[in-house]
Motif scaffolding. Structure first.
Motif, PDB file in Angstrom:
ATOM      1  N   TYR A  34      21.211  40.922  36.970  1.00 43.70           N
ATOM      2  CA  TYR A  34      21.553  39.497  37.008  1.00 43.70           C
ATOM      3  C   TYR A  34      21.071  38.752  35.775  1.00 43.70           C
ATOM      4  O   TYR A  34      21.656  37.731  35.399  1.00 43.70           O
ATOM      5  CB  TYR A  34      21.044  38.865  38.300  1.00 43.70           C
ATOM      6  CG  TYR A  34      22.030  39.084  39.419  1.00 43.70           C
ATOM      7  CD1 TYR A  34      23.069  38.191  39.641  1.00 43.70           C
ATOM      8  CD2 TYR A  34      21.956  40.214  40.226  1.00 43.70           C
ATOM      9  CE1 TYR A  34      24.010  38.411  40.634  1.00 43.70           C
ATOM     10  CE2 TYR A  34      22.887  40.447  41.230  1.00 43.70           C
ATOM     11  CZ  TYR A  34      23.913  39.538  41.434  1.00 43.70           C
ATOM     12  OH  TYR A  34      24.842  39.767  42.413  1.00 43.70           O
TER      13      TYR A  34
ATOM     14  N   LEU B 255      24.026  39.480  33.510  1.00 48.01           N
ATOM     15  CA  LEU B 255      25.202  38.735  33.953  1.00 48.01           C
ATOM     16  C   LEU B 255      25.099  37.259  33.578  1.00 48.01           C
ATOM     17  O   LEU B 255      26.079  36.646  33.127  1.00 48.01           O
ATOM     18  CB  LEU B 255      25.373  38.875  35.459  1.00 48.01           C
ATOM     19  CG  LEU B 255      25.871  40.225  35.977  1.00 48.01           C
ATOM     20  CD1 LEU B 255      25.757  40.278  37.496  1.00 48.01           C
ATOM     21  CD2 LEU B 255      27.306  40.491  35.545  1.00 48.01           C
ATOM     22  N   SER B 256      23.915  36.692  33.738  1.00 50.09           N
ATOM     23  CA  SER B 256      23.734  35.274  33.423  1.00 50.09           C
ATOM     24  C   SER B 256      23.893  35.017  31.935  1.00 50.09           C
ATOM     25  O   SER B 256      24.472  33.999  31.535  1.00 50.09           O
ATOM     26  CB  SER B 256      22.354  34.805  33.899  1.00 50.09           C
ATOM     27  OG  SER B 256      22.227  34.950  35.297  1.00 50.09           O
TER      28      SER B 256
ATOM     29  N   THR C  49      28.840  34.447  37.178  1.00 47.74           N
ATOM     30  CA  THR C  49      27.715  35.028  37.905  1.00 47.74           C
ATOM     31  C   THR C  49      27.282  34.163  39.082  1.00 47.74           C
ATOM     32  O   THR C  49      26.641  34.664  40.020  1.00 47.74           O
ATOM     33  CB  THR C  49      26.536  35.250  36.938  1.00 47.74           C
ATOM     34  OG1 THR C  49      26.977  36.083  35.863  1.00 47.74           O
ATOM     35  CG2 THR C  49      25.354  35.918  37.621  1.00 47.74           C
TER      36      THR C  49
END
Length: 567
Positions: free
Chosen positions: A114, A117-118, A125
């Motif tokens: 994550y 993804l961010s 996201t």
């Protein structure tokens, strides 16, 4: 320069060389077979997916955005296809139990996913960002019937979830919420009310959306103790649609690729999750998970901004850097100018320290789930204190440090072509949602530190101090100062009830700096100075921490002491 590049080498170095995560986790029976090659392979494959599938959608998500028409939300081009590929590849279920369709891997790997993804595409996201918290909430609080219907769908990410808390008049004070749930027989309740700021309340990414909603039963007392938690899906098991409506989506400063919805519940049939009147206790599982993920958003966004600024500074040539010979081939790159190097090295110092702290916290969460009682006890203490610090400090830095990175590009940073202005706009909301940064500071000082006279904080500081050699006198001095100002606040607070609220932000920042110094001690100890290229990568941000970041500690503690003395 327009795409984010997942820094998997740096992330692997922090995970294994700095934190020794593979060794720490293999002590837990659930992860006995999770070795370094497996963790590295997961990280590499995650980086490929993020870089090749999600990152290219960053600009279209911002410029096209999500659109609303007659209650339906259409996501930007490519978003649905990317999400379908995401869940079908098993990425949402990395840390979910295998019996629920997940992979049963450590949560720290999910945290790293994550972060990437961010950095690649914050708007996209936002859609799967609440899955882990919703999964844990249903797993620990829902009835067996609800688990059978919804747990696996949430665990695998086949269906997405929302967290419906905020109302037009009830934001930070959820006790003011008025949404009602009236029993209608067969164990269901008719849910009525309006919720605002609901990320992903309506979209076309998945075939169903599971809403977790705070509401009041008819006989509920006022305030937060009267809130219960309910589950209402977009579509029921028989295929009928619930009475849940998206009235509009907000026009926002950033995150155009994520629909922020106003949701109206018109006597929608719902099920109680957990015990009546204990909705906040059930929802806190989602909120704590979300706050760690928001801290990771800050780290990922700051790294994405740094990547663009660094790439630009390596290419842009202006006047010769002071003190550099004109014969030097790179003397006129702006990266050689001290002012630009200070910006870039400082942001990297924040990113690297953030990774150490976030991954360590994710490891502690794994210990909470699978460790011994003694391990769980300390892990709870660490997570309770460090999570609000990270959420506040690293989202603040994502916006302000991202703005500094934009400055490196000058006028080019202010125009859309280079993509960095989007990062700054997208990052701003991280300081607001999942509890504003002011709320995080109050939570830390008033609820976590003053409530026990600083004992839990003392345990964390003991751990931080014991990790660092006595020779690091400056670090030990800062820890001693933090202990001293904590005692001063504890002693002065009874004389001035407003004091903790005035100095909460200063206290949180002081704690963050102590933790960052610990993180960088771990990094410095892991760097192999016999490998010049590797050492060079880490030495500049290490110097920047000492020169440009840690001096803030003296200012923050001075403010606290001055306020305590005046109380």
């Amino acid at each position: 320069m327009n795409f984010y590049h997942p820094p998997t080498d740096d992330m692997h170095f922090v995970l294994t060389r700095v934190l020794g995560a593979h060794q720490a986790l293999q002590h837990l029976p659930a992860f006995a077979e999770v070795d370094e090659p497996l963790m590295q392979q997961v990280l590499i494959e995650a980086g490929k997916f993020v870089g090749e599938v999600v990152a290219p959608l960053q600009r279209v998500g911002d410029e096209t955005g999500a659109s609303w028409h007659e209650g339906a939300v259409t996501m930007p081009p490519g978003f649905r296809q990317a999400y379908q590929a995401f869940w079908q590849a098993g990425w949402p279920g990395l840390s979910a139990r295998t019996e629920d369709g997940g992979q049963g891997l450590p949560g720290v790997l999910e945290a790293m996913l994550y972060e990437m993804l961010s950095g690649a595409n914050h708007g996209w996201t936002m859609a799967p960002g609440l899955l882990h918290g919703a999964y844990e909430c249903i797993l620990h609080h829902a009835s067996d019937e609800l688990k059978t219907l919804y747990l696996a769908k949430i665990a695998t990410g086949e269906w997405l979830a929302t967290m419906c808390l905020t109302e037009p008049h009830a934001g930070s004070d959820l006790g003011l919420a008025t949404t009602r749930a009236v029993p209608i027989g067969d164990g269901r309740h008719a849910l009525s009310g309006t919720k605002i700021f609901i990320s992903g309340g309506e979209h076309d990414l998945t075939d169903n959306i599971v809403h977790l909603v705070l509401a009041r039963l008819p006989d509920a007392p006022p305030g937060p103790k009267g809130l219960s938690l309910f589950l209402v899906p977009k579509f029921y098991p028989d295929g009928t649609r619930s009475a849940v409506h998206c009235e509009r989506i907000e026009e926002k400063m950033g995150l155009h690729g994520s629909p922020t919805c106003v949701m109206r519940f018109d006597a929608a049939a719902s099920w109680l999750v957990g015990e009546p009147g204990r909705g906040l206790q059930a929802m806190i599982v989602m909120m704590n998970a979300a706050r760690l993920h928001v801290a990771l958003q800050g780290i990922g966004l700051l790294d994405a901004a740094w990547q663009k600024a660094h790439a630009y500074a390596q290419e842009r040539r202006q006047m010769r850097a002071p003190g550099r010979a004109s014969s030097s081939e790179a003397a006129d790159r702006i990266a050689e100018h001290p002012a630009i190097a200070r910006v870039l090295d400082t942001q990297r110092a924040w990113v690297d320290a953030g990774r150490v702290l976030a991954y360590q916290t994710a490891i502690e969460l794994d210990r909470i789930r699978h460790g011994s009682p003694e391990e769980q006890n300390f892990a709870h203490t660490w997570c309770a204190l460090v999570t609000p610090i990270m959420k506040s400090a690293f989202t603040h830095q994502a916006f302000h440090g991202g703005s500094d990175c934009l400055q490196v590009l000058g006028g080019h940073g202010y125009v859309r072509e280079w993509g960095i202005e989007q990062i700054v706009r997208d990052a701003r909301v991280t300081m607001i949602y999942e509890g504003t940064n002011e709320i995080q500071a109050i939570d830390l000082l008033v609820r976590k530190v003053l409530s026990d006279g600083g004992q839990r904080l003392g345990r964390v500081l003991d751990r931080v101090q014991s990790d660092q050699p006595v020779q690091r006198s400056a670090s030990h001095a800062r820890i001693a100062t933090l202990r001293a100002v904590t005692r001063q606040i504890v002693e002065a607070a009874p004389r001035d009830a407003q004091l903790p609220y005035r100095v909460a932000e200063d206290f949180l920042r002081a704690c963050a700096l102590v933790l960052m110094e610990w993180a960088w001690w771990r990094i410095d100890a892991a760097v192999d100075l016999e490998q010049p290229l590797a050492a060079e990568r880490w030495q500049a941000p290490s110097r920047a921490l000492r020169q440009w970041v840690l001096p803030e500690f003296q200012m923050r503690t001075y403010i606290i002491v001055h306020q305590c003395t005046a109380a």
